[in-house]
Write a protein that holds these residues in place. Structure first.
Motif, PDB file in Angstrom:
ATOM      1  N   GLY A   1       0.806  -1.214   0.000  1.00 43.41           N
ATOM      2  CA  GLY A   1       0.000   0.000   0.000  1.00 43.41           C
ATOM      3  C   GLY A   1       0.836   1.260   0.000  1.00 43.41           C
ATOM      4  N   VAL A   2       1.957   1.234   0.721  1.00 41.71           N
ATOM      5  CA  VAL A   2       2.842   2.395   0.749  1.00 41.71           C
ATOM      6  C   VAL A   2       3.416   2.649  -0.639  1.00 41.71           C
ATOM      7  CG1 VAL A   2       5.055   3.246   1.622  1.00 41.71           C
ATOM      8  CG2 VAL A   2       3.395   2.238   3.203  1.00 41.71           C
ATOM      9  N   ASN A   3       3.872   1.588  -1.304  1.00 42.14           N
ATOM     10  CA  ASN A   3       4.415   1.756  -2.657  1.00 42.14           C
ATOM     11  C   ASN A   3       3.350   2.245  -3.630  1.00 42.14           C
ATOM     12  OD1 ASN A   3       7.277   1.065  -2.649  1.00 42.14           O
ATOM     13  ND2 ASN A   3       6.626  -0.973  -1.995  1.00 42.14           N
ATOM     14  N   ASP A   4       2.126   1.780  -3.448  1.00 41.80           N
ATOM     15  CA  ASP A   4       1.031   2.254  -4.293  1.00 41.80           C
ATOM     16  C   ASP A   4       0.799   3.743  -4.075  1.00 41.80           C
ATOM     17  OD1 ASP A   4      -1.161   2.072  -6.090  1.00 41.80           O
ATOM     18  OD2 ASP A   4      -2.547   1.841  -4.404  1.00 41.80           O
ATOM     19  N   ALA A   5       0.837   4.164  -2.803  1.00 42.91           N
ATOM     20  CA  ALA A   5       0.638   5.585  -2.495  1.00 42.91           C
ATOM     21  C   ALA A   5       1.721   6.439  -3.139  1.00 42.91           C
ATOM     22  CB  ALA A   5       0.629   5.795  -0.983  1.00 42.91           C
ATOM     23  N   ILE A   6       2.972   6.006  -3.009  1.00 40.35           N
ATOM     24  CA  ILE A   6       4.089   6.778  -3.561  1.00 40.35           C
ATOM     25  C   ILE A   6       3.993   6.854  -5.086  1.00 40.35           C
ATOM     26  CG2 ILE A   6       6.600   6.775  -3.859  1.00 40.35           C
ATOM     27  CD1 ILE A   6       6.774   5.613  -1.013  1.00 40.35           C
ATOM     28  N   SER A   7       3.573   5.751  -5.719  1.00 40.78           N
ATOM     29  CA  SER A   7       3.438   5.752  -7.181  1.00 40.78           C
ATOM     30  C   SER A   7       2.366   6.734  -7.654  1.00 40.78           C
ATOM     31  CB  SER A   7       3.109   4.340  -7.678  1.00 40.78           C
ATOM     32  OG  SER A   7       1.772   3.977  -7.339  1.00 40.78           O
ATOM     33  N   LYS A   8       1.443   7.045  -6.770  1.00 41.49           N
ATOM     34  CA  LYS A   8       0.371   7.991  -7.107  1.00 41.49           C
ATOM     35  C   LYS A   8       0.697   9.419  -6.664  1.00 41.49           C
ATOM     36  CE  LYS A   8      -3.561   4.773  -7.128  1.00 41.49           C
ATOM     37  NZ  LYS A   8      -2.785   3.542  -7.322  1.00 41.49           N
ATOM     38  N   GLY A   9       1.932   9.631  -6.224  1.00 42.90           N
ATOM     39  CA  GLY A   9       2.355  10.968  -5.828  1.00 42.90           C
ATOM     40  C   GLY A   9       1.905  11.387  -4.440  1.00 42.90           C
ATOM     41  N   ILE A  10       1.499  10.432  -3.618  1.00 39.82           N
ATOM     42  CA  ILE A  10       1.084  10.725  -2.242  1.00 39.82           C
ATOM     43  C   ILE A  10       2.301  10.630  -1.329  1.00 39.82           C
ATOM     44  CG2 ILE A  10      -0.391   9.978  -0.324  1.00 39.82           C
ATOM     45  CD1 ILE A  10      -2.284   8.765  -2.416  1.00 39.82           C
ATOM     46  N   ALA A  11       2.560  11.664  -0.553  1.00 44.97           N
ATOM     47  CA  ALA A  11       3.676  11.645   0.388  1.00 44.97           C
ATOM     48  C   ALA A  11       3.361  10.682   1.534  1.00 44.97           C
ATOM     49  CB  ALA A  11       3.927  13.043   0.935  1.00 44.97           C
ATOM     50  N   VAL A  12       4.369   9.931   1.965  1.00 40.67           N
ATOM     51  CA  VAL A  12       4.183   8.965   3.051  1.00 40.67           C
ATOM     52  C   VAL A  12       5.261   9.171   4.103  1.00 40.67           C
ATOM     53  CG1 VAL A  12       4.067   6.533   3.713  1.00 40.67           C
ATOM     54  CG2 VAL A  12       3.150   7.267   1.495  1.00 40.67           C
ATOM     55  N   ILE A  13       4.832   9.220   5.361  1.00 38.68           N
ATOM     56  CA  ILE A  13       5.762   9.265   6.483  1.00 38.68           C
ATOM     57  C   ILE A  13       5.385   8.134   7.425  1.00 38.68           C
ATOM     58  CG2 ILE A  13       4.375  10.888   7.862  1.00 38.68           C
ATOM     59  CD1 ILE A  13       7.062  12.180   8.722  1.00 38.68           C
ATOM     60  N   ALA A  14       6.378   7.433   7.961  1.00 40.14           N
ATOM     61  CA  ALA A  14       6.136   6.289   8.835  1.00 40.14           C
ATOM     62  C   ALA A  14       6.632   6.602  10.232  1.00 40.14           C
ATOM     63  CB  ALA A  14       6.857   5.058   8.298  1.00 40.14           C
ATOM     64  N   TYR A  15       5.866   6.162  11.222  1.00 43.79           N
ATOM     65  CA  TYR A  15       6.307   6.274  12.610  1.00 43.79           C
ATOM     66  C   TYR A  15       6.363   4.884  13.225  1.00 43.79           C
ATOM     67  CZ  TYR A  15       6.582   7.336  17.555  1.00 43.79           C
ATOM     68  OH  TYR A  15       6.982   7.376  18.880  1.00 43.79           O
ATOM     69  N   ASP A  16       7.557   4.499  13.658  1.00 46.69           N
ATOM     70  CA  ASP A  16       7.795   3.237  14.355  1.00 46.69           C
ATOM     71  C   ASP A  16       7.361   2.013  13.568  1.00 46.69           C
ATOM     72  OD1 ASP A  16       9.285   3.899  16.522  1.00 46.69           O
ATOM     73  OD2 ASP A  16       7.644   3.899  17.970  1.00 46.69           O
ATOM     74  N   VAL A  17       7.539   2.066  12.244  1.00 46.63           N
ATOM     75  CA  VAL A  17       7.412   0.872  11.415  1.00 46.63           C
ATOM     76  C   VAL A  17       8.392   1.037  10.258  1.00 46.63           C
ATOM     77  CG1 VAL A  17       5.434   1.892  10.202  1.00 46.63           C
ATOM     78  CG2 VAL A  17       5.885  -0.555  10.001  1.00 46.63           C
ATOM     79  N   ASN A  18       9.227   0.037  10.030  1.00 47.40           N
ATOM     80  CA  ASN A  18      10.349   0.171   9.099  1.00 47.40           C
ATOM     81  C   ASN A  18       9.949  -0.155   7.659  1.00 47.40           C
ATOM     82  OD1 ASN A  18      12.089   0.866  11.214  1.00 47.40           O
ATOM     83  ND2 ASN A  18      12.577  -1.279  11.629  1.00 47.40           N
ATOM     84  N   VAL A  19       9.119   0.701   7.070  1.00 48.54           N
ATOM     85  CA  VAL A  19       8.724   0.473   5.679  1.00 48.54           C
ATOM     86  C   VAL A  19       9.720   1.088   4.695  1.00 48.54           C
ATOM     87  CG1 VAL A  19       6.276   0.263   6.204  1.00 48.54           C
ATOM     88  CG2 VAL A  19       7.228   2.509   5.696  1.00 48.54           C
ATOM     89  N   SER A  20      10.656   1.893   5.191  1.00 47.06           N
ATOM     90  CA  SER A  20      11.625   2.510   4.279  1.00 47.06           C
ATOM     91  C   SER A  20      12.526   1.466   3.621  1.00 47.06           C
ATOM     92  CB  SER A  20      12.482   3.540   5.031  1.00 47.06           C
ATOM     93  OG  SER A  20      13.169   2.926   6.105  1.00 47.06           O
TER      94      SER A  20
ATOM     95  N   GLN B   1      11.171   8.234   7.541  1.00 48.07           N
ATOM     96  CA  GLN B   1      11.086   7.386   8.727  1.00 48.07           C
ATOM     97  C   GLN B   1      11.212   8.246   9.979  1.00 48.07           C
ATOM     98  OE1 GLN B   1      10.857   3.891   8.120  1.00 48.07           O
ATOM     99  NE2 GLN B   1      10.241   3.739  10.258  1.00 48.07           N
ATOM    100  N   THR B   2      10.278   8.107  10.920  1.00 46.93           N
ATOM    101  CA  THR B   2      10.366   8.796  12.208  1.00 46.93           C
ATOM    102  C   THR B   2      10.217   7.765  13.319  1.00 46.93           C
ATOM    103  OG1 THR B   2       7.988   9.276  12.323  1.00 46.93           O
ATOM    104  CG2 THR B   2       9.392  10.921  11.267  1.00 46.93           C
ATOM    105  N   GLN B   3      10.861   8.032  14.443  1.00 49.39           N
ATOM    106  CA  GLN B   3      10.812   7.068  15.538  1.00 49.39           C
ATOM    107  C   GLN B   3      11.407   7.679  16.799  1.00 49.39           C
ATOM    108  OE1 GLN B   3      13.255   4.339  13.259  1.00 49.39           O
ATOM    109  NE2 GLN B   3      14.992   4.626  14.636  1.00 49.39           N
ATOM    110  N   GLN B   4      11.052   7.093  17.933  1.00 45.48           N
ATOM    111  CA  GLN B   4      11.765   7.396  19.156  1.00 45.48           C
ATOM    112  C   GLN B   4      13.158   6.799  19.055  1.00 45.48           C
ATOM    113  OE1 GLN B   4       8.843   7.072  22.814  1.00 45.48           O
ATOM    114  NE2 GLN B   4       8.517   5.311  21.478  1.00 45.48           N
ATOM    115  N   SER B   5      14.102   7.349  19.798  1.00 42.85           N
ATOM    116  CA  SER B   5      15.419   6.741  19.854  1.00 42.85           C
ATOM    117  C   SER B   5      15.346   5.585  20.846  1.00 42.85           C
ATOM    118  CB  SER B   5      16.479   7.760  20.291  1.00 42.85           C
ATOM    119  OG  SER B   5      17.758   7.179  20.281  1.00 42.85           O
ATOM    120  N   ASP B   6      14.900   4.437  20.344  1.00 43.37           N
ATOM    121  CA  ASP B   6      14.604   3.303  21.221  1.00 43.37           C
ATOM    122  C   ASP B   6      15.843   2.702  21.858  1.00 43.37           C
ATOM    123  OD1 ASP B   6      11.613   2.783  20.943  1.00 43.37           O
ATOM    124  OD2 ASP B   6      12.227   2.965  18.857  1.00 43.37           O
TER     125      ASP B   6
END
Length: 370
Positions: free
Chosen positions: A132-151, A159-164
């Motif tokens: 779904g993330v790749n589909d969003a990016i292909s459609k020009g939708i910006a994606v930011i992730a918090y605490d899930v490593n989809v990058s 990618q955003t996250q706490q310094s765990d």
């Protein structure tokens, strides 16, 4: 090193003194709570912008697709996100999978089809989310992730996250200070959740370096993690009465650990170390006879707002990093009691580093701070 009795451990803890809060100045949790003794407003202050917002961002439509909205941490995170979206004039849609991975994937598809300009993906699993993330990016939708490593499986994701790693180090340093080398310990965690995996890597290092004997690992990550984990902890502690401490690096696990240990006679002196912070967590740590010694934490309200600001900067082409981390602090039982900190408002006043208002800010951006 000779193992200490639980009574000796209590004496050692009492003699430690007021450790207070250790803060980490590095730029770069997780909860279901009971009511706190004193409510915190969780209403942020808004600083006015001094420049005009980029035209392409005016009235932007944003979706947040979250794996679960249950619990104090996630509710506070969403609160910060909502308030920052309102300050920016963004239209925010919220999708909550309530802990169901297949539902989160479906909701991500729905968000992509809804015509939003950008999507925040919060927690979940890369295998579920990357299509779904790749589909969003292909459609020009910006994606930011918090605490899930989809990058790792989708190019162009912020990618955003706490310094765990630092969060775990702060707490485990305190745990070592309290129990020393060669002690039998318990562990409550699960695999496959990005922030919990990062904390787990630090835990395994500390176990090896300090000669700790991990007597059990248990826990359940569900929409009711605290109540579902409690009987598992009770059974594990009953089978391993020699443990002197438990590390439970997610506050729902920490709460479940406290409840589980309450069901085991003779476990009154077992010390508990956790992660995350909320009004309910503060109440539990301050309670008379509480086992919860220390927790590593950020302010989830501030993080929710900062993630949305980071997304806005990225949409404006002004973000110079693909990874933004948020610094944690160490919160101890002694500090909460000695400084009479009863809720998140009191903690924020005592620890200005919890305020992330300088993270991902710009002159054109009204900033919500807590």
């Amino acid at each position: 090193m000779k193992r200490m009795s639980t009574h000796s451990l209590r004496r050692r803890l009492a003699a430690t003194g007021t450790v207070g809060l250790a803060t980490v100045l590095a730029l770069s949790a997780c909860s279901q709570g009971e009511p706190a003794a004193q409510e915190s407003s969780d209403s942020g202050a808004v600083s006015e912008a001094t420049d005009e917002m980029p035209a392409e961002l005016v009235g932007a439509k944003i979706a947040i697709v979250q794996q679960s909205g249950q619990g104090d941490y996630f509710q506070q995170y969403l609160n910060g996100t909502r308030q920052q979206a309102e300050a920016l004039g963004f239209d925010l849609s919220v999708y909550d999978a309530q802990g169901d991975n297949a539902t989160q994937a479906t909701q991500l598809e729905q968000a992509v089809s809804s015509g939003v300009d950008a999507i925040i993906v919060r927690h979940g699993f890369p295998d579920t989310l990357c299509p779904g993330v790749n589909d969003a990016i292909s459609k020009g939708i910006a994606v930011i992730a918090y605490d899930v490593n989809v990058s790792e499986c989708a190019d162009g994701v912020i990618q955003t996250q706490q310094s765990d790693e630092i969060m775990a180090q702060l707490v485990l340093d305190r745990m070592y200070q309290d129990i020393g080398d060669g002690q039998p310990v318990g562990y409550v965690n699960v695999e496959g959740i990005a922030p919990l995996d990062r904390r787990d890597a630090v835990w395994r290092e500390y176990v090896a370096d300090n000669g700790w004997e991990q007597m059990f690992k248990t826990g359940s990550f569900t929409s009711s993690s605290a109540s579902d984990s409690a009987p598992m902890v009770a059974a594990a502690a009953q089978a391993n009465p020699e443990i002197v401490a438990v590390y439970a690096p997610y506050d729902e696990f920490t709460k479940g650990t406290l409840t589980g240990l309450d069901q085991v006679g003779g476990s009154e002196d077992v010390l508990v170390y956790g992660a995350d912070i909320s009004n309910a967590d503060i109440e539990l740590m301050r309670a008379e006879g509480s086992r919860w010694v220390a927790t590593g934490a950020t302010d989830p309200n501030a993080i929710g707002a900062a993630v949305l600001r980071t997304l806005a900067l990225s949409m404006a082409g002004e973000l110079d990093s693909e990874l933004v981390e948020f610094p944690p602090v160490l919160v101890t039982q002694e500090m909460l009691r000695d400084d009479d900190i009863q809720n998140m408002d009191g903690l924020r006043a005592a620890v200005p580093d919890l305020n992330l208002s300088q993270v991902s800010a710009a002159d054109w951006m009204p900033v919500v701070s807590f």
